[in-house]
Structures are given as C-alpha cells and as structure tokens.
Design a protein around this motif. Structure first.
Motif, PDB file in Angstrom:
ATOM      1  N   THR A   1       0.487  -0.956  -0.210  1.00 65.36           N
ATOM      2  CA  THR A   1      -0.044   0.383  -0.376  1.00 65.36           C
ATOM      3  C   THR A   1       0.269   1.513  -0.022  1.00 65.36           C
ATOM      4  O   THR A   1       0.083   1.917  -0.459  1.00 65.36           O
ATOM      5  CB  THR A   1      -0.738   0.204   1.458  1.00 65.36           C
ATOM      6  N   ILE A   2       2.260   1.628   0.834  1.00 58.89           N
ATOM      7  CA  ILE A   2       2.941   2.555   0.776  1.00 58.89           C
ATOM      8  C   ILE A   2       3.773   3.326  -0.428  1.00 58.89           C
ATOM      9  O   ILE A   2       3.415   4.536  -0.466  1.00 58.89           O
ATOM     10  CB  ILE A   2       4.275   1.742   1.413  1.00 58.89           C
ATOM     11  N   GLY A   3       3.708   2.241  -1.819  1.00 58.89           N
ATOM     12  CA  GLY A   3       3.685   3.146  -3.083  1.00 58.89           C
ATOM     13  C   GLY A   3       3.040   4.080  -3.174  1.00 58.89           C
ATOM     14  O   GLY A   3       3.260   5.027  -3.537  1.00 58.89           O
ATOM     15  N   PRO A   4       1.883   3.270  -4.073  1.00 60.96           N
ATOM     16  CA  PRO A   4       0.756   4.185  -4.865  1.00 60.96           C
ATOM     17  C   PRO A   4       0.397   5.252  -3.367  1.00 60.96           C
ATOM     18  O   PRO A   4      -0.545   6.239  -3.721  1.00 60.96           O
ATOM     19  CB  PRO A   4      -0.516   3.174  -5.110  1.00 60.96           C
ATOM     20  N   LEU A   5       0.082   5.295  -2.092  1.00 56.93           N
ATOM     21  CA  LEU A   5      -0.092   6.302  -1.406  1.00 56.93           C
ATOM     22  C   LEU A   5       0.660   7.549  -1.077  1.00 56.93           C
ATOM     23  O   LEU A   5       0.642   8.592  -0.521  1.00 56.93           O
ATOM     24  CB  LEU A   5      -0.778   5.354   0.458  1.00 56.93           C
ATOM     25  N   THR A   6       2.013   6.979  -1.472  1.00 58.78           N
ATOM     26  CA  THR A   6       3.518   8.177  -1.515  1.00 58.78           C
ATOM     27  C   THR A   6       2.803   9.013  -1.801  1.00 58.78           C
ATOM     28  O   THR A   6       2.944  10.264  -1.424  1.00 58.78           O
ATOM     29  CB  THR A   6       4.702   7.729  -1.287  1.00 58.78           C
ATOM     30  N   ARG A   7       2.518   9.529  -2.487  1.00 62.22           N
ATOM     31  CA  ARG A   7       2.090  10.831  -3.522  1.00 62.22           C
ATOM     32  C   ARG A   7       1.030  11.732  -2.452  1.00 62.22           C
ATOM     33  O   ARG A   7       1.025  12.899  -2.498  1.00 62.22           O
ATOM     34  CB  ARG A   7       2.327  10.707  -4.731  1.00 62.22           C
ATOM     35  N   PRO A   8      -0.220  11.122  -2.910  1.00 61.10           N
ATOM     36  CA  PRO A   8      -1.222  11.558  -2.147  1.00 61.10           C
ATOM     37  C   PRO A   8      -1.066  12.162  -0.744  1.00 61.10           C
ATOM     38  O   PRO A   8      -1.904  13.078  -0.555  1.00 61.10           O
ATOM     39  CB  PRO A   8      -2.450  10.494  -2.273  1.00 61.10           C
ATOM     40  N   ILE A   9       0.116  11.549   0.197  1.00 62.89           N
ATOM     41  CA  ILE A   9      -0.316  11.317   1.229  1.00 62.89           C
ATOM     42  C   ILE A   9       1.075  13.044   1.522  1.00 62.89           C
ATOM     43  O   ILE A   9       0.974  13.511   1.897  1.00 62.89           O
ATOM     44  CB  ILE A   9       0.130  10.985   2.673  1.00 62.89           C
ATOM     45  N   GLU A  10       2.470  13.020   0.799  1.00 59.86           N
ATOM     46  CA  GLU A  10       3.276  13.778   0.606  1.00 59.86           C
ATOM     47  C   GLU A  10       1.434  14.861  -0.315  1.00 59.86           C
ATOM     48  O   GLU A  10       2.128  16.539   0.455  1.00 59.86           O
ATOM     49  CB  GLU A  10       3.773  13.474  -0.776  1.00 59.86           C
TER      50      GLU A  10
ATOM     51  N   ALA B   1      10.834  10.388   2.092  1.00 62.87           N
ATOM     52  CA  ALA B   1      11.347   9.395   3.191  1.00 62.87           C
ATOM     53  C   ALA B   1      10.501   9.026   3.651  1.00 62.87           C
ATOM     54  O   ALA B   1      10.726   8.210   4.780  1.00 62.87           O
ATOM     55  CB  ALA B   1      12.790   9.839   2.679  1.00 62.87           C
ATOM     56  N   ASP B   2       9.771  10.866   4.669  1.00 64.78           N
ATOM     57  CA  ASP B   2       9.022   9.755   5.538  1.00 64.78           C
ATOM     58  C   ASP B   2       7.920   9.422   6.046  1.00 64.78           C
ATOM     59  O   ASP B   2       8.023   8.503   6.706  1.00 64.78           O
ATOM     60  CB  ASP B   2       8.799  11.561   6.108  1.00 64.78           C
ATOM     61  N   ILE B   3       7.779   9.565   4.280  1.00 66.43           N
ATOM     62  CA  ILE B   3       5.850   8.751   4.577  1.00 66.43           C
ATOM     63  C   ILE B   3       6.893   7.000   4.938  1.00 66.43           C
ATOM     64  O   ILE B   3       6.401   6.135   5.316  1.00 66.43           O
ATOM     65  CB  ILE B   3       5.601   8.646   3.306  1.00 66.43           C
ATOM     66  N   GLN B   4       8.071   7.052   3.685  1.00 66.94           N
ATOM     67  CA  GLN B   4       7.931   5.302   3.642  1.00 66.94           C
ATOM     68  C   GLN B   4       9.013   4.660   4.539  1.00 66.94           C
ATOM     69  O   GLN B   4       9.270   3.705   4.997  1.00 66.94           O
ATOM     70  CB  GLN B   4       8.790   5.237   1.882  1.00 66.94           C
ATOM     71  N   LEU B   5       9.274   5.906   5.682  1.00 66.02           N
ATOM     72  CA  LEU B   5      10.008   5.282   6.714  1.00 66.02           C
ATOM     73  C   LEU B   5       8.933   4.746   7.625  1.00 66.02           C
ATOM     74  O   LEU B   5       9.349   4.026   8.832  1.00 66.02           O
ATOM     75  CB  LEU B   5      10.293   6.421   7.510  1.00 66.02           C
TER      76      LEU B   5
ATOM     77  N   ALA C   1      -7.582   3.605  -7.275  1.00 68.70           N
ATOM     78  CA  ALA C   1      -9.228   3.777  -7.288  1.00 68.70           C
ATOM     79  C   ALA C   1      -9.708   4.712  -6.712  1.00 68.70           C
ATOM     80  O   ALA C   1     -10.372   5.498  -6.859  1.00 68.70           O
ATOM     81  CB  ALA C   1      -9.628   2.138  -8.336  1.00 68.70           C
ATOM     82  N   LEU C   2      -9.114   4.579  -4.917  1.00 67.73           N
ATOM     83  CA  LEU C   2     -10.002   4.661  -4.197  1.00 67.73           C
ATOM     84  C   LEU C   2      -9.542   5.750  -3.131  1.00 67.73           C
ATOM     85  O   LEU C   2     -10.223   6.360  -3.011  1.00 67.73           O
ATOM     86  CB  LEU C   2      -9.682   3.761  -2.956  1.00 67.73           C
ATOM     87  N   VAL C   3      -8.103   6.383  -4.011  1.00 68.66           N
ATOM     88  CA  VAL C   3      -7.608   7.412  -3.121  1.00 68.66           C
ATOM     89  C   VAL C   3      -8.493   8.512  -4.706  1.00 68.66           C
ATOM     90  O   VAL C   3      -8.525  10.037  -4.196  1.00 68.66           O
ATOM     91  CB  VAL C   3      -6.374   7.760  -3.991  1.00 68.66           C
ATOM     92  N   GLU C   4      -8.608   7.742  -5.988  1.00 66.93           N
ATOM     93  CA  GLU C   4      -9.843   8.697  -6.920  1.00 66.93           C
ATOM     94  C   GLU C   4     -11.010   8.830  -6.213  1.00 66.93           C
ATOM     95  O   GLU C   4     -11.357   9.916  -6.500  1.00 66.93           O
ATOM     96  CB  GLU C   4      -9.014   8.005  -8.549  1.00 66.93           C
TER      97      GLU C   4
END
Length: 411
Positions: free
Chosen positions: A35-44, A52-56, A163-166
């Motif tokens: 989940t962390i890869g596709p969530l990285t840019r939306p959280i950013e 780096a903070d997110i993937q930590l 899809a859920l992020v969108e």
C-alpha cells in the motif's frame, strides 16, 4: 519428488494452502508494503511530508517484523499456528486503521508499528512453517502455491488503492485495505487452517522431526550465507518495488498506468512462485535461486531511465520473478539445510534478515530521491545487491542428509 505422491499431497491439502495464501497475502508484512507505494504521492500532497518520511513507516512495519520474528517462531512452537494466527489478523487491521487517522508522522508510524506487533503472527514465519510441516513430497510446490498470496496482493492492490484515492482520499484507501484481513483472511483461516498435529510445531510428533538445533544452525556458515543473500536481495526488491510507482509518475506516466505497470510485478510473481516451487523439488535450489536473482539485476539497470511501456513491463516482470521466488526459496532452503525439528525458530532468524531489508530499503531509496531528485542511483545499487545475492547462493553447497546427521547424533 514422486509426481503421483506430490500431486496427492497437493490435492489433499488444498484448503490449507488457500488459507495460507490468503493469510500471507494480507499479513502485517505484505499489506503495509504494497500500500505504501501508491499512497506516497497522495500523502505527500495532503500533509506535506517528504517521501522519505512517508516510506519510513515501512521501517516500523517490517523492521518490527524482524524483531518479533523469533518471538513468533517460539509462540508457534509453543501453542501452534492456528492459535497464533487468528488474533494476529485483527492486529494487522487495527494498526493500519490507526495509521489512516494520522495527521502527524508519529501517529502514522505508531499505526504501522502496532500492525507489525499485534499482527506478528500473520507473517511468513507462520505460514511457511505450516506448509513445510504438512508437505514433504511437494514441499517446494506447496510453498510456491501458499506464498502466491503476496503475488496476488502485489497484482491487485496498487490499482485498488489508486482507484479509492481518486474516489475519496488516501485515508479511505488505507481504511479499505485495513478491512481486508478481517473480511477475507479471517474466515478462511478459521475454517481451513488445520495443520496436521503430528507434523506441525506444537504437535505430539514434533520430537520425531529431524534437523539442526538453533545453536547448530547459527554455527553453520550456510545459515549466514543464506541470511546475507536474503538481506541483499530484499534490500533490492523492497527499495525498488515501494518506489516504483512514484518513480514512474515522476517520468510523466499517469497514476493508474504506473499502478498497472507495477501490477506486472504481481503477474510474474505468481508463476515465479509456483514454477520455482515445482522446479526446486527437482533441481538444486541454490542454482535456481542464482538465476532468478541475476535477471532482476539486469532489469534494474534498464529501469533507471526506461519510458517505453514495453520495456517497463518487461523489467517489472523480471522484478516480479525475483520478488515471487525469494520468500519461498528462503522457506524451502531453511527446511532442506536445517530440517524441521526447530524450523520455526531457525526460519524466524533468517526471516529477520529479510524483514530488515524490507524495512530499511524503502526509506533509503526515498532518501536518495529527496537528496538527488532522481531514483537512478537507487536502481544501480539495487542491481549490485541482486547480483551479489545471486552469487552467494551456490556457496550453500549440496543438501545435507539430515536423517544421517540425526542418527550420528543419537549414536
């Protein structure tokens, strides 16, 4: 293996394999990781945290998985797989739900940490022990089939999350992911995870199983060769896979297309797991592992600046082959070189190397991006790690005769 005997084992234990496949796919190591890869840019974009903070967060997830693995191995030997697995499924969901409420990195990390600690009994230590203890003639094939659950998650989850992020936002996507273990894994594990008590850890027949003690394994150079190879391989796999989607989006590829390319990893993880499992039942496994790890080394070199869709799909497919094979190769090689008598504890220690690589690589690769604005150096390092991991495998040598060793010890 005898084909007839192996197929009979697989047919007789298919429910157990399905329960293990779903359990490991929705485990505390696989679900946060994919989940962390596709969530990285939306959280950013939402919270302004660095990549780096997110993937930590994976350091708290897989890193604590490494620390808890030996404890999990002891718990499996003490109480059996079923008693450990069922409450752990709830733990995975609870931790990820807490992470979805975060407005600070501390709460985000705490959620991933709780998922790892409370969900420790869902990690591959448990599922591989169940399969290794219940299958002998078709052990490699059974491990490949059981661990294919992570491949299905790698295939389906990135597009599901995007899809859920969108539709909503990253919080909705993570909460939906958090529900999957309870909705899907729990019923199947409850109904079908019934290991043979005479062959499983915690069973009355466990004392009749051959194998090294933990101390003997730690004094054996093969354990350290295996652990180092797995560590390097998973540093490469984890760093590349978790950063692949943001790396492709940075090149101008649409988010859904990037998730679809990443899905090619899941597509080849499935045959990678199954075919490699069948092959190692017949061919010397370290030689198979060497070939499997050299191919993604080449893929990483190509992936540094690839933009052509066909090239990206092929390189992702080669990465998926390695990601699909390495986890079940670790389980298979541990059983073949060290036996089943103390398998849970020995595998847990080797798995700690895998989890350490899985935990640290996403943060390290993302840190390289934050410093350089590019993933090129990370892909080069991953290629070197894959190559070294491959060349270590033949050092394991021929399989030991565990029965003979046990007889000599008794004599």
């Amino acid at each position: 293996m005898s084909s007839a005997a192996g197929w009979q084992e697989l047919r007789g234990g298919w429910r157990l394999l399905v329960a293990c496949a779903v359990g490991v796919g929705l485990s505390a190591i696989a679900l946060p990781f994919y989940t962390i890869g596709p969530l990285t840019r939306p959280i950013e974009a939402d919270l302004g945290w660095s990549r780096a903070d997110i993937q930590l967060a994976i350091l708290f997830s897989s890193g604590l998985g490494a620390l808890t693995a030996p404890i999990t191995g002891w718990m499996i030997d003490r109480w059996g797989a079923r008693i450990v697995a069922i409450p752990s499924i709830f733990g995975v969901s609870l931790g990820l739900f807490i992470a979805s409420t975060a407005h600070t990195v501390e709460v985000f990390y705490a959620g991933y940490a709780l998922s790892a600690i409370l969900g420790a009994g869902t990690n591959p230590v448990l599922w591989s022990r169940v399969v290794s203890g219940n299958f002998e003639k078709a052990r490699g094939a059974a491990l490949g089939l059981a661990l294919v659950g992570t491949a299905l998650v790698a295939l389906l989850l990135p597009s599901f999350i995007v899809a859920l992020v969108e539709i909503g936002d990253w919080r909705l996507a993570l909460r939906a992911a958090a529900l999957l273990p309870i909705i899907i894994a729990l019923p199947l594990v409850y109904l079908w995870l019934h290991p043979d008590p005479s062959r499983s850890a915690g069973g009355s027949g466990a004392s009749n199983l051959y194998g090294s003690t933990v101390g003997e394994a730690l004094r054996n150079f093969r354990f350290w060769v295996l652990a180092l190879s797995i560590l390097l391989g998973y540093l490469a796999i984890s760093g590349t896979l978790t950063n692949l989607v943001p790396a492709l989006i940075d090149r101008g590829i649409e988010a859904q297309a990037a998730a679809a390319f990443a899905g090619a990893i899941g597509i080849t993880m499935i045959p990678g797991r199954v075919l490699v499992g069948f092959i190692v039942d017949r061919i010397w496994a370290p030689g198979v592992a060497m070939v499997v790890l050299l191919l993604p080394a080449l893929a990483c070199l190509v992936l540094r600046d690839a933009t052509d869709p066909v090239v990206i799909i092929v390189t992702c497919a080669l990465l998926g082959l390695a990601a699909g094979a390495e986890l079940d190769l670790l389980a298979f090689l541990t059983a073949r070189y060290f036996g089943l008598a103390h398998y849970s504890k020995i595998y847990a220690l080797a798995y700690a190397a895998l989890a350490t690589g899985s935990a640290t690589a996403p943060f390290l690769f993302a840190s390289v991006y934050d410093r350089t604005g590019s993933y090129d150096a990370s892909f080069m390092v991953a290629a070197v790690f894959f190559a070294v991991a491959a060349l270590l495998m033949p050092l394991l040598g021929r399989y030991p005769d565990l029965g003979k060793i046990e007889n000599n010890r008794a004599g």
